[in-house]
Design an enzyme around this catalytic site. Structure first.
Site, PDB file in Angstrom:
ATOM      1  N   HIS A 192       0.835  -1.188   0.000  1.00 53.70           N
ATOM      2  CA  HIS A 192       0.000   0.000   0.000  1.00 53.70           C
ATOM      3  C   HIS A 192       0.877   1.249   0.000  1.00 53.70           C
ATOM      4  O   HIS A 192       0.379   2.367   0.149  1.00 53.70           O
ATOM      5  CB  HIS A 192      -0.910   0.035   1.239  1.00 53.70           C
ATOM      6  CG  HIS A 192      -1.962  -1.030   1.248  1.00 53.70           C
ATOM      7  ND1 HIS A 192      -2.719  -1.344   0.145  1.00 53.70           N
ATOM      8  CD2 HIS A 192      -2.394  -1.846   2.253  1.00 53.70           C
ATOM      9  CE1 HIS A 192      -3.581  -2.310   0.463  1.00 53.70           C
ATOM     10  NE2 HIS A 192      -3.397  -2.626   1.726  1.00 53.70           N
ATOM     11  N   ARG A 217      -9.555   3.096  -7.119  1.00 55.31           N
ATOM     12  CA  ARG A 217     -11.009   3.142  -7.205  1.00 55.31           C
ATOM     13  C   ARG A 217     -11.473   4.548  -6.837  1.00 55.31           C
ATOM     14  O   ARG A 217     -10.774   5.264  -6.111  1.00 55.31           O
ATOM     15  CB  ARG A 217     -11.599   2.123  -6.218  1.00 55.31           C
ATOM     16  CG  ARG A 217     -13.089   1.885  -6.304  1.00 55.31           C
ATOM     17  CD  ARG A 217     -13.497   0.861  -5.261  1.00 55.31           C
ATOM     18  NE  ARG A 217     -14.856   0.378  -5.447  1.00 55.31           N
ATOM     19  CZ  ARG A 217     -15.448  -0.506  -4.645  1.00 55.31           C
ATOM     20  NH1 ARG A 217     -14.782  -0.991  -3.620  1.00 55.31           N
ATOM     21  NH2 ARG A 217     -16.693  -0.903  -4.882  1.00 55.31           N
ATOM     22  N   ARG A 349     -16.965  -8.286   0.004  1.00 54.87           N
ATOM     23  CA  ARG A 349     -18.283  -7.724   0.235  1.00 54.87           C
ATOM     24  C   ARG A 349     -19.032  -7.701  -1.090  1.00 54.87           C
ATOM     25  O   ARG A 349     -19.200  -8.723  -1.725  1.00 54.87           O
ATOM     26  CB  ARG A 349     -18.170  -6.331   0.873  1.00 54.87           C
ATOM     27  CG  ARG A 349     -19.425  -5.907   1.646  1.00 54.87           C
ATOM     28  CD  ARG A 349     -19.200  -4.611   2.394  1.00 54.87           C
ATOM     29  NE  ARG A 349     -19.042  -3.481   1.507  1.00 54.87           N
ATOM     30  CZ  ARG A 349     -20.031  -2.739   1.039  1.00 54.87           C
ATOM     31  NH1 ARG A 349     -21.272  -3.037   1.377  1.00 54.87           N
ATOM     32  NH2 ARG A 349     -19.805  -1.713   0.246  1.00 54.87           N
ATOM     33  N   LYS A 350     -19.443  -6.539  -1.580  1.00 54.28           N
ATOM     34  CA  LYS A 350     -20.209  -6.452  -2.821  1.00 54.28           C
ATOM     35  C   LYS A 350     -19.340  -6.282  -4.055  1.00 54.28           C
ATOM     36  O   LYS A 350     -19.575  -6.893  -5.087  1.00 54.28           O
ATOM     37  CB  LYS A 350     -21.192  -5.280  -2.746  1.00 54.28           C
ATOM     38  CG  LYS A 350     -22.311  -5.447  -1.736  1.00 54.28           C
ATOM     39  CD  LYS A 350     -23.254  -4.246  -1.809  1.00 54.28           C
ATOM     40  CE  LYS A 350     -24.420  -4.387  -0.857  1.00 54.28           C
ATOM     41  NZ  LYS A 350     -25.326  -3.207  -0.943  1.00 54.28           N
TER      42      LYS A 350
END
Length: 384
Positions: A192, A217, A349-350
């Site tokens: 990161h 993103r 998650r989604k």
């Protein structure tokens, strides 16, 4: 409570693995509290927790990648290492993760798959059922067997989480000088770290520059993803007041590895200046055009698909293997834990583009857009 005494706090957020030299450095740095009250310190424009800063400094001092290695970079719990193919593809091709996780997320799987399926120099010999293996399965590669057996090998690697190594969250958090010689070559690392911070290490290598794939993103979805991650990580449901405090911290840039716009801009600038070695990818584009982005990544890694491989469905196989549905249903991801003690399921998650609309008010969304537009003005980097 001190960070070192918090029982459920991940090691990278603590302050119990810091040298005296780094303690002296930290005492001179600008400091802020994160939205939960833990101390962050600003070193060369980036915010870090003490243990994370120590690991980053050790990476800079000792890490020397080989020219064939691949580094997957992303923001913490961004999309990259935890979502459907795109992230599966870039986040796994990336990064790693999401947050400190271990090579079972989409991006890492994607990059590993590309490099192994296309590596026509490798030689393997597959000899027994996957369930009985204590070592990775192998096969003898040729035009007829390469894809099938590489996928079998990858299946073993996914189930045992032996795909990528997280630089500052795992390797250099455990040792100032980890033994990198024990890893196969080429190796896939995740990070990161800001590109400028990472290059303080990679430019010291005597070999040619390694490949860096960065996946980012939109900030609004990144924020929402990070919010859910924090709730699952700390095994609690934070209230609206905490949500607003985290929102304010994001807008001010006071977050781990933040400001995030500086993080994204460093890799964007690097991709323009060093096209051969830095690839900048957007999660949204991976979701929208997965086939195109897989082939783009493969070409960047110098493993382009042949016409025969495209016609035989190899690209589709990789997309299916790296999909959120496939990875999230693996036993290791449903009930396993990473090597730094985090439940693997917190990274899945989604993976939806635009999920921020279900969580942010119109005023919050406008604020995010204004901050990003102002901070990135003139850079050429934009988001939908």
């Amino acid at each position: 409570m001190e960070a070192s005494q918090e029982p459920n706090l991940p090691n990278y957020m603590k302050d119990d693995n810091v040298s005296q030299e780094t303690k002296n450095l930290i005492s001179s740095l600008p400091a802020e509290k994160d939205f939960m009250g833990y101390s962050l310190y600003n070193y060369k424009g980036c915010w870090y927790y003490p243990n994370t800063l120590q690991a980053v400094l050790d990476v800079q001092d000792h890490f020397q990648p080989q020219k064939n290695d691949i580094i997957l970079a992303s923001l913490p719990k961004e999309t990259v290492l935890h979502h459907p193919f795109p992230c599966s593809f870039f986040f796994s091709i990336s990064l790693l993760s999401c947050f400190p996780q271990n090579g079972v997320t989409p991006p890492s799987v994607f990059v590993f798959t590309i490099s192994q399926v296309q590596n026509r120099q490798t030689r393997f010999v597959y000899h027994r059922p996957l369930r009985n293996l204590t070592k990775p399965p192998t096969c003898f590669l040729n035009p007829f067997f390469s894809k099938r057996f590489c996928f079998l090998s990858l299946s073993w690697l996914i189930r045992t989480k032996k795909i990528v190594e997280f630089l500052e969250i795992e390797l250099y958090a455990s040792s100032q000088t980890p033994d990198l010689a024990k890893f196969p070559s080429p190796m896939i690392f995740s990070t990161h770290m800001h590109l400028n911070a990472l290059r303080e290490a990679t430019t010291k290598s005597s070999s040619s520059p390694c490949k860096i794939v960065y996946v980012c993103r939109g900030l609004k979805d990144t924020f929402v993803s990070g919010w859910h991650y924090k709730n699952m990580l700390h095994r609690t449901k934070m209230d609206q007041a905490s949500f607003e405090l985290m929102f304010d911290a994001y807008c001010r840039g006071v977050t781990l590895y933040g400001p995030y716009w500086e993080h994204m801009w460093s890799y964007w600038k690097g991709s323009l200046e060093d096209v051969e070695n830095v690839l900048f990818m957007r999660y949204e584009e991976i979701i929208e055009e997965p086939l195109l982005q897989v082939k783009r990544d493969a070409e960047f890694l110098n493993f382009p698909f042949t016409k025969e491989e495209e016609e035989s469905g190899s690209v589709e196989e990789i997309l299916k293997l790296c999909s959120l549905r496939n990875l999230s249903n693996l036993e290791i991801n449903k009930n396993g834990r990473t090597r730094i003690g985090i439940d693997s399921n917190v990274f899945f998650r989604k993976g939806e583009v635009g999920d921020w609309k279900n969580h942010l008010t119109s005023q919050m969304a406008k604020k995010f857009d204004e901050v990003v537009e102002f901070k990135l003005r003139g850079s050429g980097l934009t988001f939908q």
